[in-house]
Structure formats: structure tokens, C-alpha cells
Design a protein around this motif. Structure first.
Motif, PDB file in Angstrom:
ATOM      1  N   VAL A  21       0.837  -1.203   0.000  1.00 43.95           N
ATOM      2  CA  VAL A  21       0.000   0.000   0.000  1.00 43.95           C
ATOM      3  C   VAL A  21       0.866   1.245   0.000  1.00 43.95           C
ATOM      4  N   SER A  22       1.906   1.278   0.841  1.00 40.05           N
ATOM      5  CA  SER A  22       2.792   2.433   0.879  1.00 40.05           C
ATOM      6  C   SER A  22       3.547   2.566  -0.429  1.00 40.05           C
ATOM      7  N   PHE A  23       3.913   1.443  -0.998  1.00 41.54           N
ATOM      8  CA  PHE A  23       4.629   1.452  -2.273  1.00 41.54           C
ATOM      9  C   PHE A  23       3.825   2.189  -3.333  1.00 41.54           C
ATOM     10  N   ILE A  24       2.526   1.869  -3.408  1.00 46.58           N
ATOM     11  CA  ILE A  24       1.672   2.546  -4.376  1.00 46.58           C
ATOM     12  C   ILE A  24       1.561   4.026  -4.042  1.00 46.58           C
ATOM     13  N   VAL A  27       6.904   6.947  -7.802  1.00 46.01           N
ATOM     14  CA  VAL A  27       7.173   8.121  -8.620  1.00 46.01           C
ATOM     15  C   VAL A  27       7.753   7.736  -9.972  1.00 46.01           C
ATOM     16  N   SER A  28       7.817   6.468 -10.274  1.00 43.03           N
ATOM     17  CA  SER A  28       8.392   6.049 -11.540  1.00 43.03           C
ATOM     18  C   SER A  28       7.495   5.010 -12.192  1.00 43.03           C
ATOM     19  N   PRO A  29       6.407   5.457 -12.837  1.00 43.65           N
ATOM     20  CA  PRO A  29       5.428   4.521 -13.365  1.00 43.65           C
ATOM     21  C   PRO A  29       5.900   3.754 -14.583  1.00 43.65           C
ATOM     22  N   VAL A  30       7.018   4.177 -15.189  1.00 44.67           N
ATOM     23  CA  VAL A  30       7.487   3.533 -16.413  1.00 44.67           C
ATOM     24  C   VAL A  30       8.694   2.650 -16.154  1.00 44.67           C
ATOM     25  N   TYR A  31       9.586   3.087 -15.276  1.00 42.08           N
ATOM     26  CA  TYR A  31      10.861   2.418 -15.097  1.00 42.08           C
ATOM     27  C   TYR A  31      10.877   1.618 -13.804  1.00 42.08           C
ATOM     28  N   SER A  32      11.515   0.460 -13.828  1.00 40.46           N
ATOM     29  CA  SER A  32      11.557  -0.422 -12.681  1.00 40.46           C
ATOM     30  C   SER A  32      12.705  -0.009 -11.771  1.00 40.46           C
ATOM     31  N   LEU A  33      12.390   0.613 -10.663  1.00 37.80           N
ATOM     32  CA  LEU A  33      13.383   1.085  -9.715  1.00 37.80           C
ATOM     33  C   LEU A  33      13.012   0.575  -8.330  1.00 37.80           C
ATOM     34  N   SER A  34      14.015   0.194  -7.557  1.00 40.75           N
ATOM     35  CA  SER A  34      13.724  -0.185  -6.182  1.00 40.75           C
ATOM     36  C   SER A  34      13.434   1.076  -5.373  1.00 40.75           C
ATOM     37  N   GLN A  35      12.627   0.916  -4.336  1.00 40.51           N
ATOM     38  CA  GLN A  35      12.200   2.055  -3.544  1.00 40.51           C
ATOM     39  C   GLN A  35      12.297   1.718  -2.075  1.00 40.51           C
ATOM     40  N   GLY A  36      12.505   2.733  -1.275  1.00 42.23           N
ATOM     41  CA  GLY A  36      12.602   2.520   0.157  1.00 42.23           C
ATOM     42  C   GLY A  36      12.659   3.829   0.897  1.00 42.23           C
ATOM     43  N   GLN A  42      11.987  10.387   8.096  1.00 45.82           N
ATOM     44  CA  GLN A  42      12.505   9.528   7.043  1.00 45.82           C
ATOM     45  C   GLN A  42      12.474  10.253   5.704  1.00 45.82           C
ATOM     46  N   LEU A  43      13.433   9.907   4.870  1.00 42.02           N
ATOM     47  CA  LEU A  43      13.475  10.378   3.496  1.00 42.02           C
ATOM     48  C   LEU A  43      13.299   9.168   2.583  1.00 42.02           C
ATOM     49  N   THR A  44      12.318   9.234   1.688  1.00 45.05           N
ATOM     50  CA  THR A  44      12.112   8.156   0.728  1.00 45.05           C
ATOM     51  C   THR A  44      13.028   8.341  -0.467  1.00 45.05           C
ATOM     52  N   TYR A  45      13.182   7.283  -1.241  1.00 40.70           N
ATOM     53  CA  TYR A  45      14.085   7.356  -2.388  1.00 40.70           C
ATOM     54  C   TYR A  45      13.736   6.290  -3.409  1.00 40.70           C
ATOM     55  N   THR A  46      14.215   6.486  -4.606  1.00 39.04           N
ATOM     56  CA  THR A  46      14.248   5.425  -5.612  1.00 39.04           C
ATOM     57  C   THR A  46      15.705   5.181  -5.972  1.00 39.04           C
ATOM     58  N   ASP A  47      16.006   3.966  -6.370  1.00 39.58           N
ATOM     59  CA  ASP A  47      17.392   3.539  -6.580  1.00 39.58           C
ATOM     60  C   ASP A  47      17.479   2.766  -7.882  1.00 39.58           C
ATOM     61  N   ILE A  82      17.065   9.080 -16.244  1.00 39.53           N
ATOM     62  CA  ILE A  82      18.507   8.852 -16.167  1.00 39.53           C
ATOM     63  C   ILE A  82      18.813   7.669 -15.257  1.00 39.53           C
ATOM     64  N   GLN A  83      17.945   7.415 -14.296  1.00 41.16           N
ATOM     65  CA  GLN A  83      18.139   6.223 -13.469  1.00 41.16           C
ATOM     66  C   GLN A  83      18.041   4.955 -14.309  1.00 41.16           C
ATOM     67  N   ALA A  84      17.126   4.949 -15.279  1.00 41.23           N
ATOM     68  CA  ALA A  84      16.961   3.763 -16.130  1.00 41.23           C
ATOM     69  C   ALA A  84      18.206   3.481 -16.960  1.00 41.23           C
ATOM     70  N   LEU A  85      18.970   4.524 -17.276  1.00 42.01           N
ATOM     71  CA  LEU A  85      20.170   4.370 -18.101  1.00 42.01           C
ATOM     72  C   LEU A  85      21.431   4.147 -17.277  1.00 42.01           C
ATOM     73  N   ALA A  86      21.366   4.427 -15.986  1.00 43.25           N
ATOM     74  CA  ALA A  86      22.570   4.488 -15.161  1.00 43.25           C
ATOM     75  C   ALA A  86      23.375   3.203 -15.092  1.00 43.25           C
ATOM     76  N   PRO A  87      22.763   2.024 -14.852  1.00 39.49           N
ATOM     77  CA  PRO A  87      23.582   0.827 -14.651  1.00 39.49           C
ATOM     78  C   PRO A  87      24.502   0.503 -15.820  1.00 39.49           C
ATOM     79  N   LYS A  88      24.046   0.738 -17.051  1.00 45.31           N
ATOM     80  CA  LYS A  88      24.890   0.441 -18.215  1.00 45.31           C
ATOM     81  C   LYS A  88      26.078   1.389 -18.309  1.00 45.31           C
ATOM     82  N   GLN A  89      26.013   2.503 -17.588  1.00 37.58           N
ATOM     83  CA  GLN A  89      27.115   3.472 -17.591  1.00 37.58           C
ATOM     84  C   GLN A  89      27.981   3.333 -16.340  1.00 37.58           C
ATOM     85  N   GLN A  90      27.844   2.221 -15.631  1.00 31.82           N
ATOM     86  CA  GLN A  90      28.581   1.995 -14.385  1.00 31.82           C
ATOM     87  C   GLN A  90      28.285   3.072 -13.349  1.00 31.82           C
TER      88      GLN A  90
END
Length: 368
Positions: A8-11, A15-24, A34-39, A67-75
Motif C-alpha cells: 500500500v505504501s509502495f503505491i 514516482v516512476s510509473p514507467v521504469y523499474s526502480l527499487s524504492q525505500g 525519514q526520506l524516501t528514495y528510488t534507486d 537517467i536512473q533507467a540508463l545508469a547501470p549500463k554506464q557503471q
């Protein structure tokens, strides 16, 4: 200390309805704030460089999702931090709201010490939980962390750097061994606690009280995401800046969002109003700006950190103007404290409209 939200909190703060990002979320003080984030997650190989990105007024951390969606391929690993009140992060307390509304200079200093320590604590906790590597001092090498503060998010970023001495020694040591770059992206002069020029205009009551309050932050989200046709910025003449009217020939960034993206990223509630109100705490903001950039004691506590200011040539007026202000302050301080980058053809939301370019610019700065 990190808490993964229930479904429920996740929904609630997605903030990223298109890209698969972990959240916490990360608890950043003894009162449960607390500060929320996507990773974007760790790349497949190490070492990699982590960017902590802090959003601006009226756009939560989801504005970095492309830019988060592109980040892993750029190390790279990009962690988008939601400031207080945004996207599930703890709202300000009544006492804090009172300071924002009517605080003295002394109260402002205390308030921003807390804001800064909260962000530093967030970064340090994430570093420990994810075993983020140290920076070896070679600018061409991966590793370590960078902090990108965008727009009015510079209030938080500058507060963090300015108050590095106010965190525990262990936190200070971990950050000192990892912090390689601090990027002030598209700040306004008043977010640095400095006066806005007389030509300054934004679709808010500080410039135009005839705009109905209920529409101001919707108007602001459109205006600030526009493209502007300025004159020759190399002249450093404020009169060549288009202060009010955007270009008629390039769609605003928010027009490139789906309705779902807009609804989950753009915030026109009380949060941007609280951001704008903080500009009245100018003495504390200016103190943080000068300490973060020009105070040798503060800078010595993060000895590997390079400071940068960047803006686009088609950004809203305050970005092209503010880079001149910081250039002048850097020169007055003797030079060498801040480096500068102007990106041709981009607007205030480069990281949404051209994420590939934005990522390449961050890389060119971090690895320079």
C-alpha cells in the motif's frame, strides 16, 4: 534503518510509473524522520560511482527516473532522494513550519543545520547499507559518490555540505573518503540566499500576485519546464535573457509527459509553496552557499570534492543568470573553488527531455 514499504505504501509514493526502480526509505534522525528514495540499483560490476540526486520545486525524485533507467549500463548508480514532504518523506513539523513562515536568522541557521544533517545521514546510511566503495582520488576511476542538487534542491545540498562538521566523526570520515563531486545544477540566485535581479519574474505571487493562488504552482511547473530563446549569453548581460516569455517553437517538458507520469512526478500541493517560502530565510541560505563553496575549513573536511555549477542555454532565466553570479563570487574568492559548465540547447529539465545527454554531462563532470 532502511525500510521497504508494504504494498500500500509502495503505491502511495511511487514516482516512476514507467521504469523499474527499487524504492525505500531511510530514517535520518532520532525522531523517526525519514526520506524516501528510488534507486537504479548497482551495476553488474564494481567499482561504480553513486550519484545522490536531490529534486527541485514542484517535481519529486521521479523527475530523475529516465537517467536512473540508463545508469547501470554506464557503471553508475543513481539514488533520487525525496525532500521533506515530497513522495512519502516526512512532512515538516509545526515548529519547522513556523520557522519557514516567520523564522529569525538564528532559527533559519538551526533549521538548515537539521536539513543538512538529515541529507548527510541519508547518504552515509545508504553508503553503509550498500557498501559503497571509497574514491581512490583518480578522477578517471569509478567509485565514490557525487551529490547533484537541482534547482531549489540546492537549498538542501548546500545545507549538507555546509554542515559536514555537524555529523559524527565516523560519518564525516566515510563521506570524506567517498565524496568526489558536488554539482549545483540550475540553481536560482535566491536559492543561494542572494538577491534576484530586478528583471526577475516567475508565475508566483512574489512576481505576479494577480495569478490565483490555486493555479500558481501548475503555472510554475509549465513555465519552468519551457524552453527560452535568450540572446547572446556570452555577453553576460542580463538584458539578453528572456525573463518572462518562453519560446513559441519548442514544447514544454511537461507536455512530453503522460498524464500518469505528470500525476506521479509533478507536485502542485503545499510542498512547492513551502519551498518558495524558504527563500525568505536568505541569511542562512547565503551562509550555506558561501561555506559550501568558499570556506577552506569546510572544504578541507571533504578534501577530494570538486564543486561545479551547470546550466543550460535555453533554461528559465534564473539558471543562466545565476551562473554569472557564482562565477563572479568564485573570482572574488581567488578562483579555483568552483568549476562551470554550460550545456547548449537544453532547458531546466534536461534530465527528462534528454537523459542520454544529461548522463553524459554528469559523467564528464564527475570524471574530469
Amino acid at each position: 534503518m532502511r525500510t521497504l514499504f508494504a504494498f500500500v505504501s509502495f503505491i502511495a509514493f511511487t514516482v516512476s510509473p514507467v521504469y523499474s526502480l527499487s524504492q525505500g526509505s531511510i530514517v535520518v534522525d532520532g525522531n523517526g524522520v525519514q526520506l524516501t528514495y528510488t534507486d537504479s540499483g548497482a551495476p553488474d560490476s564494481s567499482p561504480y560511482t553513486t550519484i545522490f540526486a536531490v529534486h527541485g520545486m514542484g517535481f519529486n525524485g521521479g523527475i530523475f527516473s529516465k537517467i536512473q533507467a540508463l545508469a547501470p549500463k554506464q557503471q553508475l548508480r543513481i539514488v533520487a532522494v525525496n525532500r521533506r514532504g515530497y513522495a512519502g518523506s516526512t512532512p515538516y513539523t509545526p515548529t519547522e513550519l513556523s520557522i519557514i513562515a516567520n523564522g529569525t536568522a538564528e532559527q533559519g541557521t538551526t533549521f538548515y543545520r537539521s536539513v543538512g544533517v538529515e541529507l548527510l545521514t541519508f547518504m552515509d546510511t545508504f553508503i553503509q547499507e550498500h557498501d559503497i566503495s571509497v574514491f581512490n582520488g583518480d578522477n578517471r576511476s569509478a567509485g565514490g559518490v557525487a551529490l547533484v542538487s537541482w534547482s531549489i534542491g540546492n537549498i538542501a545540498g548546500l545545507a549538507a555540505i555546509a554542515h559536514i562538521e555537524d555529523v559524527p566523526e565516523a560519518t564525516k570520515s566515510r563521506l570524506a573518503s567517498r565524496m568526489r563531486t558536488f554539482i549545483m545544477q540550475e540553481s536560482s540566485s535566491n536559492a543561494l540566499g542572494l538577491p534576484a535581479p530586478p528583471q526577475n519574474w516567475v508565475p508566483l505571487d512574489i512576481s505576479d500576485p494577480t495569478i490565483p493562488a490555486v493555479h500558481q504552482y501548475t503555472a510554475f511547473a509549465q513555465w519552468v519546464s519551457a524552453y527560452f530563446d535568450h540572446g547572446d549569453l556570452s555577453t553576460r548581460d542580463p538584458n539578453v535573457i528572456s525573463w518572462v516569455v518562453p519560446s513559441s517553437f519548442t514544447p514544454f517538458t511537461v507536455f512530453n509527459m503522460t498524464r500518469n507520469q505528470y500525476d506521479t512526478i509533478v507536485d502542485t500541493s503545499s510542498n512547492p509553496a513551502l519551498d518558495a517560502a524558504q527563500l525568505a530565510l536568505a541569511p542562512a541560505l547565503e551562509s550555506n552557499y558561501r561555506a559550501s563553496n568558499f570556506n577552506s575549513t569546510v572544504r578541507s573536511m571533504l578534501p577530494q570534492m570538486k564543486n561545479w555549477f551547470m546550466t543550460g542555454t535555453r533554461s528559465a532565466s534564473f539558471g543562466p543568470y545565476c551562473i554569472w553570479v557564482v562565477e563572479d563570487d568564485n573570482a572574488a574568492a581567488g578562483g579555483g573553488f568552483v568549476d562551470f559548465k554550460t550545456i547548449d540547447g537544453v532547458n531546466h529539465l534536461m534530465h527528462w527531455d534528454d537523459p542520454e545527454l544529461a548522463l553524459s554531462v554528469y559523467e564528464s563532470i564527475i570524471f574530469s
